[in-house]
Every structure is written in structure tokens, then in C-alpha cells.
Design a protein around this motif. Sequence first.
Motif, PDB file in Angstrom:
ATOM      1  N   CYS B  66       0.823  -1.206   0.000  1.00 50.68           N
ATOM      2  CA  CYS B  66       0.000   0.000   0.000  1.00 50.68           C
ATOM      3  C   CYS B  66       0.855   1.253   0.000  1.00 50.68           C
ATOM      4  O   CYS B  66       1.901   1.309   0.634  1.00 50.68           O
ATOM      5  CB  CYS B  66      -0.940   0.014   1.207  1.00 50.68           C
ATOM      6  SG  CYS B  66      -2.180   1.312   1.039  1.00 50.68           S
ATOM      7  N   PHE B  68      -0.313   4.123   1.040  1.00 52.34           N
ATOM      8  CA  PHE B  68      -0.791   5.014   2.094  1.00 52.34           C
ATOM      9  C   PHE B  68      -0.259   4.607   3.458  1.00 52.34           C
ATOM     10  O   PHE B  68       0.292   3.528   3.632  1.00 52.34           O
ATOM     11  CB  PHE B  68      -2.319   5.042   2.133  1.00 52.34           C
ATOM     12  CG  PHE B  68      -2.918   5.861   1.007  1.00 52.34           C
ATOM     13  CD1 PHE B  68      -2.133   6.687   0.221  1.00 52.34           C
ATOM     14  CD2 PHE B  68      -4.284   5.802   0.758  1.00 52.34           C
ATOM     15  CE1 PHE B  68      -2.688   7.443  -0.798  1.00 52.34           C
ATOM     16  CE2 PHE B  68      -4.847   6.547  -0.265  1.00 52.34           C
ATOM     17  CZ  PHE B  68      -4.053   7.361  -1.048  1.00 52.34           C
ATOM     18  N   CYS B  70      -2.077   4.815   6.773  1.00 54.04           N
ATOM     19  CA  CYS B  70      -3.103   5.032   7.797  1.00 54.04           C
ATOM     20  C   CYS B  70      -2.648   4.394   9.114  1.00 54.04           C
ATOM     21  O   CYS B  70      -2.317   3.203   9.154  1.00 54.04           O
ATOM     22  CB  CYS B  70      -4.419   4.419   7.353  1.00 54.04           C
ATOM     23  SG  CYS B  70      -4.863   4.897   5.681  1.00 54.04           S
ATOM     24  N   CYS B  73      -3.884   0.880  10.511  1.00 50.43           N
ATOM     25  CA  CYS B  73      -3.941  -0.263   9.600  1.00 50.43           C
ATOM     26  C   CYS B  73      -2.624  -1.034   9.567  1.00 50.43           C
ATOM     27  O   CYS B  73      -1.555  -0.440   9.446  1.00 50.43           O
ATOM     28  CB  CYS B  73      -4.280   0.247   8.202  1.00 50.43           C
ATOM     29  SG  CYS B  73      -4.223  -1.029   6.951  1.00 50.43           S
ATOM     30  N   ARG B  76      -0.223  -0.518   6.495  1.00 52.86           N
ATOM     31  CA  ARG B  76       0.292   0.805   6.134  1.00 52.86           C
ATOM     32  C   ARG B  76       1.755   0.727   5.703  1.00 52.86           C
ATOM     33  O   ARG B  76       2.523  -0.110   6.175  1.00 52.86           O
ATOM     34  CB  ARG B  76       0.125   1.768   7.297  1.00 52.86           C
ATOM     35  CG  ARG B  76       1.022   1.473   8.474  1.00 52.86           C
ATOM     36  CD  ARG B  76       0.862   2.569   9.485  1.00 52.86           C
ATOM     37  NE  ARG B  76       1.686   2.286  10.643  1.00 52.86           N
ATOM     38  CZ  ARG B  76       1.812   3.114  11.654  1.00 52.86           C
ATOM     39  NH1 ARG B  76       1.174   4.247  11.660  1.00 52.86           N
ATOM     40  NH2 ARG B  76       2.568   2.820  12.675  1.00 52.86           N
ATOM     41  N   GLY B 112      -4.988  -3.335  -0.585  1.00 53.42           N
ATOM     42  CA  GLY B 112      -4.174  -2.156  -0.333  1.00 53.42           C
ATOM     43  C   GLY B 112      -4.081  -1.412  -1.652  1.00 53.42           C
ATOM     44  O   GLY B 112      -4.388  -1.967  -2.712  1.00 53.42           O
ATOM     45  N   LYS B 183      -6.239  10.515   3.521  1.00 51.30           N
ATOM     46  CA  LYS B 183      -7.632  10.322   3.125  1.00 51.30           C
ATOM     47  C   LYS B 183      -8.502  11.475   3.573  1.00 51.30           C
ATOM     48  O   LYS B 183      -8.155  12.210   4.496  1.00 51.30           O
ATOM     49  CB  LYS B 183      -8.183   9.045   3.773  1.00 51.30           C
ATOM     50  CG  LYS B 183      -7.573   7.771   3.241  1.00 51.30           C
ATOM     51  CD  LYS B 183      -8.206   6.605   3.947  1.00 51.30           C
ATOM     52  CE  LYS B 183      -7.735   5.283   3.340  1.00 51.30           C
ATOM     53  NZ  LYS B 183      -8.222   4.155   4.134  1.00 51.30           N
TER      54      LYS B 183
HETATM   55  S1  SF4 Z   1      -6.404   1.470   5.399  1.00 47.39           S
HETATM   56 FE1  SF4 Z   1      -6.250   0.991   3.216  1.00 47.39          FE
HETATM   57  S2  SF4 Z   1      -5.261   2.782   2.345  1.00 47.39           S
HETATM   58 FE2  SF4 Z   1      -4.892   2.915   4.524  1.00 47.39          FE
HETATM   59  S3  SF4 Z   1      -2.937   1.882   4.803  1.00 47.39           S
HETATM   60 FE3  SF4 Z   1      -4.491   0.342   5.101  1.00 47.39          FE
HETATM   61  S4  SF4 Z   1      -4.700  -0.610   3.123  1.00 47.39           S
HETATM   62 FE4  SF4 Z   1      -3.645   1.324   2.781  1.00 47.39          FE
END
Ligand code: SF4
Lengths: 252, 418
Positions: B66, B68, B70, B73, B76, B112, B183
Motif C-alpha cells: 500500500c 498510504f 493510515c 492499519c 500501512r 491495499g 484520506k
Molecule cells: S487502510 Fe487501506 S489505504 Fe490505509 S494503509 Fe491500510 S490498506 Fe492502505
Amino acid sequence: MTTLIYDGTFEGLLTAVFDVYAHKLDVVKLHQGEWLEGALFDEKMQVITDETRAGRVLKALKLKLSTLGVQRLYAAHLAEIPGEDNNLLGFIRYAIDTDENIEEDYGNRYVMRVSEMVRMVRREKHRMEAFIRFQKLRDGSFYAAIEPDFNVLPLLIKHFRSRYADMKWMIYDLRRKYGIYYDLHDTQFITLDFAENSRQADIVAAYTEDEGMYQNLWKNYFKSVNITSRKNTKLHVRHIPKRYWKHLTEKI
Amino acid sequence: MDADRITEKLNILADAAKYDVSCSSSGSKRKNENKGLGNASNGICHSYTEDGRCVSLLKILLTNHCIFDCAYCVSRKSNDIKRAAFTVQEVVDLTINFYRRNYIEGLFLSSGIFKDADFTMERLVRVAKKLRLEHNFHGYIHLKSIPGASDELMNEAGLYADRLSVNLEMPTEAGLKLLAPDKSHQEMIKPMGYLKNAIIKHTEEKKLFKKAPIFAPAGQSTQVIIGATPENDNQILHSANYFYKNFKLKRVYYSGYVPVLEDSRLPALNTSVPMVRENRLYQADWLMRNYGFHVSEIVNNHQPHLDLDIDPKLSWAIRNMQEFPIDVNRADLKIILRVPGIGVLSAQKIVSARKFGKLNWEHLKRMGVSVNRAKYFITCQSKEFERRDLTGNAIKQFILATSHSKYIKNVHTQLNLF
Ligand code: SF4
């Protein structure tokens, strides 16, 4: 009190109802089993299952109950829950003796009991729809063994036929020793005779090449979705009572 | 398929997907056509995890790579973990083979974000398309909609999937900004709005032309994580209500935050999962959707938190003792539904059965009413009823003394944290 002895079939039950009215019996007890000369009961009568008589009772019932109501009664009887014959008889007599439809008269103990029985049967049916685990055999067909609390196999046909229309499958009730088989066109009831203990080994020997792999993948999946910090065994066992574990791939 | 490699991937990608709690496979009406494989209607739980959650779908990520970061998560970007990715074909094979063995109702595929939104969404859609068109598969498919994906892809997703979801993750924008700086709610709302309109349009077309294609028949859902940020239940439930009303969501899922990462913005790693609170939120949500309660009857500025020791229906009742007792032999169905200890099924039984004669305690018991609870709030055809003029608080104590919650053992450990 008169004890009526019948053969345990639905037609037998309806014939018994016919006899109750034909002989103007009042307090009766229904008993499943063989007619034995000189058995324990004071006053007893043998019910000789008769399609015409049963048909007349069914016709009368259909006038009093909705189609669904008759189906529910049938399902409750089919389940063969021990000791419930008198409640079923009570329900039918109450339905016939009352002018309006009594299906929703839950204040009446027979109506309530039949509704409970239907609930038990439904739950078992849903459990089977959930817990059946097919194993793929070398000839490309799928096999599952079950041991349900009640006789629900006939109630499962519709669900499995519409879901698995493109494969051959068989579900076998080990306890009642019969199964259903779908051959891509029709379903039929079958019995298998294999020796008691060779059963499981025979089936494993007939697995397709990748059956073992998919079983392992599923077990692995089941393990990885668990969140240890949320463990709640009480809830787990309430959802999957231990007696079902034996046929659940992920619990073996 | 190479058994070892696929096993490893499955372990990684199922593990990363499990924190998404939604597992429903109901609400669709997909029939088996042309003697194909599968159908989707009522949703069956094929198994239950050891924590008692329903296992109904093969729930996996396509990849846990991924871009991102977050905070809440496991996938991440800055987290040092093993990464893996399935090929489209691998997901298809797993789904079909699990489905044929009656392990699952279908697939829940999330991912992801690798490269960008469209690139990711295109692959998710490709899995669904392959299952439907090449394998004649009619089981349940839930796809995650990736915020920022193009309308064309969302449209295609709706044609093959039963349900689509965008996770709001944090109940408020502020919470989201804190933990997921990449986000914004705005971005998440965009696909939701598009799907809402597309679903309405397709439903209308379907009414006119039987042959019109079905579009996401099980609708949209979302998930919010609770306990990671300081929002109260009032904010959470009002925000859920907003999404039910404005985006016609089928379900909002509440996921008690499971501490998986060390981060100063988050609760510490040894914090226990707020399971009781999560359960109370589901009960409150249920009251809003099925029992005719308005959200502000359940929580409001004076009552910003749900009671942890009793359920929200009982809690409402003892705050509103002036509404009781009611006579079950006369009251409207919608009033009976508000009585603690009476569920939807027993309420309907009561209304049907009382046409045949007045009901007493014995009848109610047999209909599945929990009389121990209900007796403080109702009267029926019986001389015995609760005559004492009890306060709400006294009733609560009586009921608590006689009930056993399946969660209550966790309450104590949790209360210490507040
Ligand atoms: S919540 Fe989704 S976008 Fe954010 S780090 Fe996890 S997988 Fe990536």
C-alpha cells in the motif's frame, strides 16, 4: 383412554386422525411402533395406514389451514422428534374442530408446540446448509456426510439443487443410513452399504488430487481470520455446538 | 497451483483482511442461471471464528502492498511486514474451489492501494468479471470500492458485484485527518454518491424492463472503527444515521479497534478491544433500523454514551418510565416492540395470538418473551403483575441481578480504562 398404535408415517398419522373421528374417540394417546399382541396398554387400537382415509383428512386440513400451515405440519412430523406424536395429533384435532384457521393461535399449547418444533427443524436445516462440507472425489463428484439431530435431508434438496446445479453431489445421513444424490438432472434417495469402519478410509482413498490441498487451505484460512484478542469461546460453542465438529473440515 | 506458495499468500492476505468486520452475505437476490454455480440470497454463516464472528465469505486482500500510511492499519506503508499479492486467477480458483465445497457464500475482496486507485480497482473488477463471465458463478461478491477510482470502473464493479463498500474508518473528519492524513471523507463520499444514484437508476430500469442488468443488488455498506479516536457514541450513531439516510446504506459496521501498532496517536498496545461497546452500538443500530427508534431517542447531548452494563432498549425504557406499563392485549405493535424482553418475532406472535383470546404470562413465556425483563413494563390477562412503583434504577438493578450477558465478563477490564 385409548392408545392408538401407528407406523410413524405421515399417512399413518392422518389415518389415526380419521380413526379418532370414525370411532368418536375422545382421550387418546398415539404410539409409534409395532403392533404387539398383549402389550401393556389397556385399551388399544391398531391404525392401519390407508391412503384414502389419510387423503380425506388431508383435504379437511387444507380447508382449515393455509398451504404453508400444512407444509409446516408436515415438516414437524418428518423431523421424527421423539415423543411429539400426541402434540401433532392434538394440533390436527384442534385445527379440524375449530371453524377459523388456528395457525396463529399461539395461546393454544398445541399450536405453540408445533411452532416450536418447526423452529427446531428449521434451525437444524439451516445448520446443515451451513455445516455440510463437500469433498471432491476422483470421478469429479462431491460427497458430504452428516448426522443431523432430526431427519432433515428431504428438506435440503431444494437448497442444494439450486446452488450446486453444475456438479454431481451426494449428501449422506450416516445416522439414518440414507442419502440424496444429484446427477446433474435429478435427485434421488439412495442407500450405500459400506462396512462401518472402512467408510472414512474409503472416501479419503477416493479423493481427487487437490482435495487435500483445499482442505488445508481452508483450515489455514480459518486459523488466520481468528482475532486472538477477541476470543470468546462461549459464543463460539453456542454457534457451533461440539456435536457438529466431527464433520467440519476446519474443526477436525 | 503451488500449495506452499498459495498457502503463504493466503495466510498473509487473509490475516490482513480480517479487521474488516463486515461479513454479511445477505440482501442479494442473485439466482442460479443456465445451470451455473451458486446463488446468493439469505446469507449463511458457514462457520464461526473462536471469537464468535460469522465466517461467510472468503475475505482476503488482493495485496497488502500500500502507498498510504493510515495509522490504524496493519498494511500501512511504514509498517515492516511481509507483503504478498495474489494474481487474478489465484483468487478466482480459491473462490470457486471453496464455494464448491460449501465452505463459503462467496468472496469479499479488498486491497491495499498499489500504484493508484484506478489501477487497484481495475484488478478487483477483473476478478469479479472473470468469476461471473468465465465461470458462470452466481455466488455472492463483495468488492471494496477504492476511493478515487473512476466512475466507469465503479459502474463495472456494480454490474458484477452484489455489494460495494467504502470504509469511512473514522466516524468524523477530524478523527480521519489525525490517523489517515492521506484520506478525506469527501473522497470517500464521492463513490458512495455515484453508487447510490446508479443503484436507484438501475432499480427503476429493472422495474420497467425485466431484462435490465442487476446492479449491486445487495447495496452499499461501510465500516467505522471505534475506540481508536475519542468520538462518543452520540457522534458515531448520528454519523451512521446520516449515511443511512443520505446514501441509502444497507449496513454500517462498527469495528472495535484492535491495537496492532505502536503509535502515539493510538491507544496503547495492551488496550483491550472495546467489545462490549461495539456490541451496544450494534444493538443501537438495530433499534434504529428494525424497531422504529429515532437515533436521538437512543443517544443525544444529555446521553452521549450508551450504557455498557445494559442494552440500549432497556436503557431507553428506564429513562422513559412514564410510557409504561402497557397492556399487551391492546397496545399497537410499534409500542410492543419497545418493551425490553420482547423481540420482533414475539411481538408479531402476540399481535396474532391475541385475536384468539387474551394472553397471560404463561402464553407470553411460551412465545419467547423474556418475562423476567418485560414484567416491569407490561400488564396482561393475569392478576399478578408488578405493582410496586419501582424507579428505573431499581428495575435496572433487579434485571442485572438475574441476567448473564455473553460479554459481561469483559466489562470490568474495560471499565478500568475509562
Ligand atoms: S487502510 Fe487501506 S489505504 Fe490505509 S494503509 Fe491500510 S490498506 Fe492502505
